[in-house]
Design a protein around this motif. Structure first.
Motif, PDB file in Angstrom:
ATOM      1  N   MET A 372      -6.743  14.146   6.659  1.00  0.00           N
ATOM      2  CA  MET A 372      -6.927  12.742   7.019  1.00  0.00           C
ATOM      3  C   MET A 372      -6.898  12.540   8.531  1.00  0.00           C
ATOM      4  SD  MET A 372      -7.426  10.726   4.545  1.00  0.00           S
ATOM      5  CE  MET A 372      -7.141  10.372   2.823  1.00  0.00           C
ATOM      6  N   LEU A 430      -8.660  30.102   0.036  1.00  0.00           N
ATOM      7  CA  LEU A 430      -8.672  28.766  -0.577  1.00  0.00           C
ATOM      8  C   LEU A 430      -7.260  28.189  -0.631  1.00  0.00           C
ATOM      9  CD1 LEU A 430     -11.299  29.204  -3.386  1.00  0.00           C
ATOM     10  CD2 LEU A 430     -11.424  27.673  -1.447  1.00  0.00           C
ATOM     11  N   GLN A 434      -6.545  24.769   1.079  1.00  0.00           N
ATOM     12  CA  GLN A 434      -6.036  23.650   0.295  1.00  0.00           C
ATOM     13  C   GLN A 434      -4.771  23.079   0.924  1.00  0.00           C
ATOM     14  OE1 GLN A 434      -4.521  24.385  -3.637  1.00  0.00           O
ATOM     15  NE2 GLN A 434      -5.291  22.422  -4.361  1.00  0.00           N
ATOM     16  N   TRP A 438      -5.189  19.405   2.338  1.00  0.00           N
ATOM     17  CA  TRP A 438      -4.501  18.461   1.477  1.00  0.00           C
ATOM     18  C   TRP A 438      -3.034  18.808   1.533  1.00  0.00           C
ATOM     19  CZ3 TRP A 438      -8.320  15.550  -0.969  1.00  0.00           C
ATOM     20  CH2 TRP A 438      -9.594  16.133  -0.993  1.00  0.00           C
ATOM     21  N   ASN A 439      -2.241  17.900   1.062  1.00  0.00           N
ATOM     22  CA  ASN A 439      -0.845  18.279   0.919  1.00  0.00           C
ATOM     23  C   ASN A 439      -0.525  18.309  -0.551  1.00  0.00           C
ATOM     24  OD1 ASN A 439       1.722  18.892   1.177  1.00  0.00           O
ATOM     25  ND2 ASN A 439       2.383  16.883   1.866  1.00  0.00           N
ATOM     26  N   THR A 440      -0.236  19.479  -1.045  1.00  0.00           N
ATOM     27  CA  THR A 440      -0.037  19.575  -2.479  1.00  0.00           C
ATOM     28  C   THR A 440       1.436  19.606  -2.836  1.00  0.00           C
ATOM     29  OG1 THR A 440      -0.186  21.939  -2.266  1.00  0.00           O
ATOM     30  CG2 THR A 440      -2.175  20.772  -2.886  1.00  0.00           C
ATOM     31  N   GLY A 443       2.951  15.574  -3.638  1.00  0.00           N
ATOM     32  CA  GLY A 443       2.269  14.959  -4.759  1.00  0.00           C
ATOM     33  C   GLY A 443       2.165  13.450  -4.699  1.00  0.00           C
ATOM     34  N   ALA A 445       0.438   9.933  -3.578  1.00  0.00           N
ATOM     35  CA  ALA A 445      -0.943   9.616  -3.243  1.00  0.00           C
ATOM     36  C   ALA A 445      -1.044   9.045  -1.842  1.00  0.00           C
ATOM     37  CB  ALA A 445      -1.472   8.613  -4.254  1.00  0.00           C
ATOM     38  N   HIS A 446      -2.156   9.376  -1.177  1.00  0.00           N
ATOM     39  CA  HIS A 446      -2.374   8.812   0.148  1.00  0.00           C
ATOM     40  C   HIS A 446      -3.299   7.639  -0.029  1.00  0.00           C
ATOM     41  CE1 HIS A 446      -1.307  12.709   2.195  1.00  0.00           C
ATOM     42  NE2 HIS A 446      -1.420  13.028   0.940  1.00  0.00           N
ATOM     43  N   HIS A 447      -2.790   6.465  -0.030  1.00  0.00           N
ATOM     44  CA  HIS A 447      -3.704   5.335  -0.153  1.00  0.00           C
ATOM     45  C   HIS A 447      -3.927   4.712   1.196  1.00  0.00           C
ATOM     46  CE1 HIS A 447      -4.475   5.407  -4.363  1.00  0.00           C
ATOM     47  NE2 HIS A 447      -3.212   5.649  -4.578  1.00  0.00           N
ATOM     48  N   GLY A 448      -4.941   5.135   1.837  1.00  0.00           N
ATOM     49  CA  GLY A 448      -5.274   4.566   3.141  1.00  0.00           C
ATOM     50  C   GLY A 448      -6.672   4.017   3.075  1.00  0.00           C
ATOM     51  N   ASP A 449      -7.206   3.645   4.203  1.00  0.00           N
ATOM     52  CA  ASP A 449      -8.603   3.239   4.187  1.00  0.00           C
ATOM     53  C   ASP A 449      -9.444   4.495   4.265  1.00  0.00           C
ATOM     54  OD1 ASP A 449      -8.956   2.284   7.682  1.00  0.00           O
ATOM     55  OD2 ASP A 449      -8.049   4.011   6.691  1.00  0.00           O
ATOM     56  N   ASP A 450     -10.712   4.338   4.441  1.00  0.00           N
ATOM     57  CA  ASP A 450     -11.601   5.478   4.268  1.00  0.00           C
ATOM     58  C   ASP A 450     -11.336   6.612   5.231  1.00  0.00           C
ATOM     59  OD1 ASP A 450     -14.486   3.662   3.136  1.00  0.00           O
ATOM     60  OD2 ASP A 450     -12.751   4.493   2.133  1.00  0.00           O
TER      61      ASP A 450
ATOM     62  N   HIS B 110      -9.377   4.529  -3.122  1.00  0.00           N
ATOM     63  CA  HIS B 110      -9.256   4.918  -1.727  1.00  0.00           C
ATOM     64  C   HIS B 110     -10.327   5.963  -1.382  1.00  0.00           C
ATOM     65  CE1 HIS B 110      -7.145   8.985  -2.040  1.00  0.00           C
ATOM     66  NE2 HIS B 110      -7.560   8.681  -3.234  1.00  0.00           N
ATOM     67  N   ALA B 111     -10.471   6.234  -0.102  1.00  0.00           N
ATOM     68  CA  ALA B 111     -11.366   7.290   0.396  1.00  0.00           C
ATOM     69  C   ALA B 111     -12.734   7.262  -0.251  1.00  0.00           C
ATOM     70  CB  ALA B 111     -10.715   8.668   0.217  1.00  0.00           C
ATOM     71  N   TYR B 150     -14.876  19.948  -5.669  1.00  0.00           N
ATOM     72  CA  TYR B 150     -13.427  20.177  -5.634  1.00  0.00           C
ATOM     73  C   TYR B 150     -12.672  18.952  -5.095  1.00  0.00           C
ATOM     74  CZ  TYR B 150      -9.268  22.812  -3.937  1.00  0.00           C
ATOM     75  OH  TYR B 150      -8.018  23.264  -3.651  1.00  0.00           O
ATOM     76  N   HIS B 156      -7.668  11.588  -6.673  1.00  0.00           N
ATOM     77  CA  HIS B 156      -6.491  10.708  -6.689  1.00  0.00           C
ATOM     78  C   HIS B 156      -5.344  11.246  -5.856  1.00  0.00           C
ATOM     79  CE1 HIS B 156      -8.370   7.985  -9.320  1.00  0.00           C
ATOM     80  NE2 HIS B 156      -8.499   8.850 -10.306  1.00  0.00           N
ATOM     81  N   GLN B 157      -5.407  12.525  -5.511  1.00  0.00           N
ATOM     82  CA  GLN B 157      -4.390  13.147  -4.659  1.00  0.00           C
ATOM     83  C   GLN B 157      -2.976  12.945  -5.183  1.00  0.00           C
ATOM     84  OE1 GLN B 157      -6.885  12.002  -0.819  1.00  0.00           O
ATOM     85  NE2 GLN B 157      -5.033  13.072  -0.263  1.00  0.00           N
ATOM     86  N   ASP B 158      -2.825  12.958  -6.483  1.00  0.00           N
ATOM     87  CA  ASP B 158      -1.475  12.963  -7.058  1.00  0.00           C
ATOM     88  C   ASP B 158      -1.246  14.338  -7.697  1.00  0.00           C
ATOM     89  OD1 ASP B 158      -3.209  12.806  -9.138  1.00  0.00           O
ATOM     90  OD2 ASP B 158      -2.629  10.793  -9.770  1.00  0.00           O
ATOM     91  N   ALA B 159      -0.062  14.519  -8.255  1.00  0.00           N
ATOM     92  CA  ALA B 159       0.285  15.843  -8.768  1.00  0.00           C
ATOM     93  C   ALA B 159      -0.733  16.304  -9.811  1.00  0.00           C
ATOM     94  CB  ALA B 159       1.686  15.804  -9.365  1.00  0.00           C
ATOM     95  N   TYR B 162      -4.025  17.350  -8.124  1.00  0.00           N
ATOM     96  CA  TYR B 162      -3.935  18.666  -7.478  1.00  0.00           C
ATOM     97  C   TYR B 162      -3.944  19.777  -8.508  1.00  0.00           C
ATOM     98  CZ  TYR B 162      -2.947  16.464  -2.995  1.00  0.00           C
ATOM     99  OH  TYR B 162      -3.040  15.736  -1.849  1.00  0.00           O
TER     100      TYR B 162
END
Lengths: 535, 496
Positions: A372, A430, A434, A438-440, A443, A445-450, B110-111, B150, B156-159, B162
């Motif tokens: 992001m 990969l 990943q 992303w951050n796994t 867990g 959610a990233h709710h931001g704007d675009d 989002h996104a 992918y 949704h970037q939740d568990a 992923y």
């Protein structure tokens, strides 16, 4: 002597010029004080060297296996020692790789190097001369001088500008490489005593008894295997990579490792062909172990630089595998893999350096969820990661498929084993990608704007700046080569074509003197492969 | 007819790519961005359609972009098989583009820019794969689709996202590296080229002297390597990928992604091995039996799923294998049945997914048991769902019937009662898991506490979804009533 050479077709000594410019630049920079001026000077010198080396590409005659752009001057007539430099289809690309990577090394040190800038530029420029020297020497003494000449500057780069464990890493690097070069020296002297010449093409034309070849091969191979590095001599590499500054890692990965592969092609194969044949099963076995073991270790790393370092072990395994398949596809794939690894892994180290400048950590967990905040960086990083594991359309795919085709042609079993390495490569790259993008872990959610301006960063760091123009330039330059070689490797493959075929002829011709017993198990393995393949 | 060399084959996959750049550039202005998407979809459609007449008359298109090493090149070649797939993908992208607007805005996702960019590139790569004239080109686009979808699976970037994304990429990358890569290398060693045969489906590129054992090994590698086809045991990524937003499940996981897998397997069978070699080695029949297991097994699993999307996912796994089954039976009738199912399944299944998504946006319901009475609140959606279900079951006059008719003819042509039984049994199973959904929606009781009444289909954003899904349902019916157009295309690929 002249029958091996085409004297320089240009009206100036191009190879000597590419070697001398960095040295002169280094001397001048001793008298400079201003840091910015030093950096700019370093960049200018390396760019001039790059510009001067361009005719090596444009004026290269790809139709002959002879050495080109040769300069041959008497040096020490008493022992039949000449200053003789030249390139053929195998070395010319590596010289170009060197001159191409060095400006990038200066660029990626712009902010990374904070102390002793003058010394840094000085050492880096000396390094360039030594590296070019190794690839163009046609004389074992000259080769050895440059080979040893690289050792000290590289040691200094790690030991002065390195990370917390720089002493350990630099000494380990020094000892490993130095041990290797002692054996190299012994082999060079032994060859001189036997033949009375230091001139490499003449050494290739001699026929040696099998046992002599075997010892020569082992001495050379040990030295080159350490440099590659090949399992089990690879342990210095992760330490050196992790501690070295970005520029050091790039030089190490992009060029120094290639010298092992180059050495195998220039010395082991043509000088000791029968011994090469006898050792093929061992070398291929070690290559496979390097490929799988390197990939497996890379999978478990939490430090980004260490991960890429172990991936290098795997990639270099593909190089040695290709070389010792002794067929045109394999060797061409191996040379191309060296170039590609130089571009891609160099780029990955630059990327890691860029992150390190921002977060001061190389841990994957500290650098997650950058997608992001740094979309540009992540795009580049993604391209190089894909390239690293041989995504179709990128440079590494071409070399990987060439080596695999070579392997399946000779021994399908080896091909299938190498595939394991390809799978591991995809897995660790990969995984890295990943986690960085992303951050796994958390867990949420990233709710931001675009274009989410840093609202959800699991790594806990502040808002990070995306790439600036200098960084974009560096990476875009490398990206261009990723796709160029990925889609249009024809010019590069064309340059090495004739030389590679000539090399294979040399090996086949030299096989004659090998005792049949030594060749038996090679023939057996090859025979099984051929039977399975039905060819 | 003759072969025309045209760069249109390159332009068609490039248009979605250019669209994606425009989407990035206009990301801050949603209305403009979505105008770009629709314009891109329409232009792509127009370009693909302009290629139809020549190919329908028996000609082909060719375009050689670049040769990487001798025998391995990026080249395009358009024939009947590519025509069906590219036509379907480009047509459905238009409907999906409108549907996306309703869905993404309705849920305030989002996104969205990232979503649309990946979406467009995936569709473009799908069309590129349809036009692929060499194995390498196919592989290139196949892998681009893996990478670009992918982020969509993990949207949704939740568990859960992923986990789904991880599984998705592991399955697809593992199979492609472990099976496709060696298969390509061995094929290159044996044939000296990776270009597809362009002289009809009878003969492939393998020389007559090729070692049968090695031919078999490479065939199996290809068969399992294209895991996007969802053939068991490498189908498991598909149900988990359903964590993605519904438009992704609809266009990508019911049409582009999985169809690329199936398309690739068909391409391998018809243009790399050829009917003759597959018949001689018995690999065709082996494939038919192997996918029969998937057809039945996936249908049985679908019966057990109560989540609507999960049931649709397993239905997809099962239906995909019909396509492979048809081609694997290697008779003209069966090939026709298999290939037209690429289109028939696409139009029907996208309707079903669109309906599931529309229901979710309008009511937030995901489970089949919650759908009671919904048929009266969303009549158009549920009628479309019903029509598409009929197609899946294979009841005339909807498209799926034509598929099953030809598949049954094919099974009878080779006098194989086992495969015929599989077709009948799976039709019963299809009915078993689709009819209850429809029955619940119209005749079931609303869940306790849910007393709301009145139509849900009147809001503008919901209309963005209902209109496309109703049209795709109608197209499904049209394809059933007028199957001639598709059948004519399959004739180009050895169909009846």
């Amino acid at each position: 002597m002249e029958k091996y050479l085409i004297l320089n077709t240009l009206d100036y000594p191009i190879l000597s010029l590419t070697m001398i410019i960095p040295v002169l630049g280094a001397l001048v920079c001793m008298f400079m004080k201003n840091e910015t001026a030093l950096k700019v000077w370093g960049l200018i010198v390396t760019l001039i060297t790059l510009a001067v080396s361009i005719p090596l590409y444009t004026a290269f005659d790809a139709t002959t296996p002879l050495y080109q752009f040769v300069e041959n001057r008497p040096w020490f007539p008493a022992i039949n020692l000449n200053y003789v430099v030249g390139v053929d289809g195998i070395s010319v690309l590596l010289v170009l790789l060197t001159t191409f990577v060095m400006p990038l090394c200066i660029l990626c040190s712009w902010r990374y190097i904070k102390t002793r800038m003058r010394e840094f530029i000085f050492v880096t420029l000396l390094m360039e001369t030594a590296m070019i020297g190794v690839f163009v020497s046609l004389n074992t003494v000259l080769f050895y001088i440059f080979w040893e000449g690289m050792l000290v500057p590289m040691y200094l780069i790690i030991a002065v500008w390195g990370g917390p464990r720089k002493d350990y890493a630099s000494i380990k690097f020094f000892l490993y490489t130095f041990t290797g070069s002692i054996f190299l020296l012994v082999a060079i002297i032994a060859l001189y005593i036997t033949t009375g010449t230091f001139f490499i093409p003449e050494l290739m034309d001699h026929t040696y008894p099998f046992m002599f070849q075997l010892w020569i091969f082992l001495a050379f191979a040990l030295s080159f295997a350490i440099k590659m590095p090949m399992y089990p001599f690879h342990t210095w590499l992760p330490a050196a990579h992790v501690e070295a500054p970005t520029a050091g890692s790039v030089i190490l990965a992009s060029i120094l490792l290639k010298m092992g592969g180059y050495g195998f092609l220039r010395f082991c194969l043509p000088i000791a062909p029968a011994a090469t044949m006898a050792c093929v099963p061992w070398m291929i076995g070690l290559s496979i172990v390097s490929i799988i073991f390197g990939g497996y270790l890379a999978l478990g790393q939490s430090d980004m630089k260490k991960l890429i370092a172990y991936s290098s072990v795997g990639h270099m395994g593909f190089v040695t595998l290709g070389i010792f398949l002794l067929n045109p596809e394999g060797i061409k794939g191996a040379i191309l893999q060296m170039i590609n690894h130089g571009v891609t892994t160099g780029a990955l180290f630059v990327c890691v350096g860029l992150i390190y400048e921002r977060t001061h950590s190389r841990e994957i967990s500290d650098n997650s969820a950058l997608g992001m905040m740094m979309p540009l960086f992540v795009t580049f990083f993604g391209i190089f990661s894909l390239s690293s594991f041989g995504f179709p359309g990128t440079n590494s795919f071409v070399s990987e498929i060439l080596v695999l085709v070579g392997a399946f042609r000779e021994m399908p079993v080896v091909g299938f084993l190498a595939i394991i390495g390809a799978i591991l490569a995809a897995a660790y790259m990969l995984r890295l990608l990943q986690k960085v993008v992303w951050n796994t872990s958390d867990g949420h959610a990233h709710h931001g704007d675009d274009h989410g301006h840093g609202d959800g960063h699991g790594g806990g760091h502040h808002v990070l700046a995306d790439l600036n123009l200098r960084e974009i330039g560096t990476l875009a330059f490398l990206t261009f080569f990723v796709f160029w070689i990925g889609f249009y490797p024809k010019p590069l493959l064309g340059m090495m074509d004739v030389s590679v075929n000539h090399l294979i002829q040399q090996v086949n011709a030299g096989m004659a003197c090998a005792p049949t017993a030594a060749l038996d198990h090679f023939a057996m393995i090859k025979g099984i492969g051929a039977k399975i393949a039905g060819m | 007819m003759d072969t025309i060399t045209t760069c249109k084959l390159l332009i068609a996959p490039l248009i979605p790519l250019i669209t994606s750049l425009l989407i990035m550039a206009t990301g801050k202005k949603p209305n403009l961005r979505e105008t770009c998407i629709i314009a891109g979809a329409l232009t792509t459609f127009a370009t693909v359609i302009s290629l139809f007449p020549h190919v329908m008359h028996g000609g082909t298109y060719d375009y050689n972009l670049v040769t990487i090493i001798p025998g391995i090149s990026v080249k395009f070649h358009l024939d009947g098989l590519g025509l069906i797939f590219s036509g379907v993908a480009s047509t459905l992208w238009i409907f999906a583009a409108f549907y996306c607007i309703g869905y993404m805005r309705g849920l305030d996702e989002h996104a969205q820019t990232r979503f649309y960019v990946c979406y467009a590139v995936s569709v473009g790569a799908g069309i590129g794969a349809a036009f692929a004239g060499s194995l390498f080109t196919l592989y290139l686009f196949y892998e681009i689709i893996s990478i670009m979808t992918y982020p969509l699976v993990m949207h949704h970037q939740d568990a859960e996202g992923y986990a789904g994304g991880r599984k998705y990429i592991i399955y697809l990358m593992f199979t492609s590296k472990a099976f496709l890569l060696p298969a390509m290398a061995i094929t290159y060693v044996m044939c000296g080229t990776l270009d597809f045969a362009t002289t009809g489906v009878l003969n492939g590129i393998f020389p007559a002297t090729a070692n049968p054992l090695l031919v078999t090994i490479t065939y199996l590698c290809f068969f399992f390597g294209f895991a996007k086809a969802g053939v068991m045991p490498f189908h498991n990524w598909l149900p988990d990928a359903m964590v993605a937003p519904t438009p992704v499940s609809a266009l990508l996981h019911a049409v582009v992604v999985v169809k690329v897998g199936v398309f690739s397997v068909c391409r391998i069978m018809l243009s790399l091995y050829g009917v003759k070699l597959l018949q001689d080695t018995g690999l065709g029949l082996f494939t038919a039996y192997f996918v029969s297991f998937t057809i039945l097994c996936a249908s049985v699993i679908a019966l057990t799923k109560t989540n609507l999307k999960a049931r649709l996912a397993y239905s997809t796994v099962s239906q995909l294998s019909y396509i492979i089954l048809g081609v694997a039976m290697l008779t003209p009738n069966s090939i026709t049945g298999g290939l037209i199912h690429i289109a028939n399944h696409a139009f029907s299944k996208i309707t079903l997914f669109f309906a599931a998504g529309a229901i979710f946006v309008a009511t937030g319901k995901k489970d089949i048991s919650e759908l009671g009475g919904l048929g009266y609140r969303m009549p158009f959606t549920m009628i479309a769902f019903g029509l598409a279900s009929l197609s899946m079951i294979g009841i005339p006059p909807v498209a799926g019937f034509v598929t099953k008719w030809y598949l049954a003819l094919g099974a009878m042509d080779i006098h194989n009662t086992i495969l015929l039984t599989v077709l009948i049994a799976s039709s019963l199973l299809n009915a078993g898991y689709f009819v209850p959904v429809f029955l619940t929606a119209f005749f079931g009781d609303p869940p306790p506490g849910d007393t709301a009444t009145g139509s849900l289909e009147k809001q503008p954003l919901i209309l963005f979804m209902v209109v496309p899904l109703f049209i795709t349902a109608l197209i499904s019916v049209m394809l059933g009533v007028f199957p001639d157009f598709l059948i004519n295309i399959t004739k180009l690929m050895g169909g009846a």
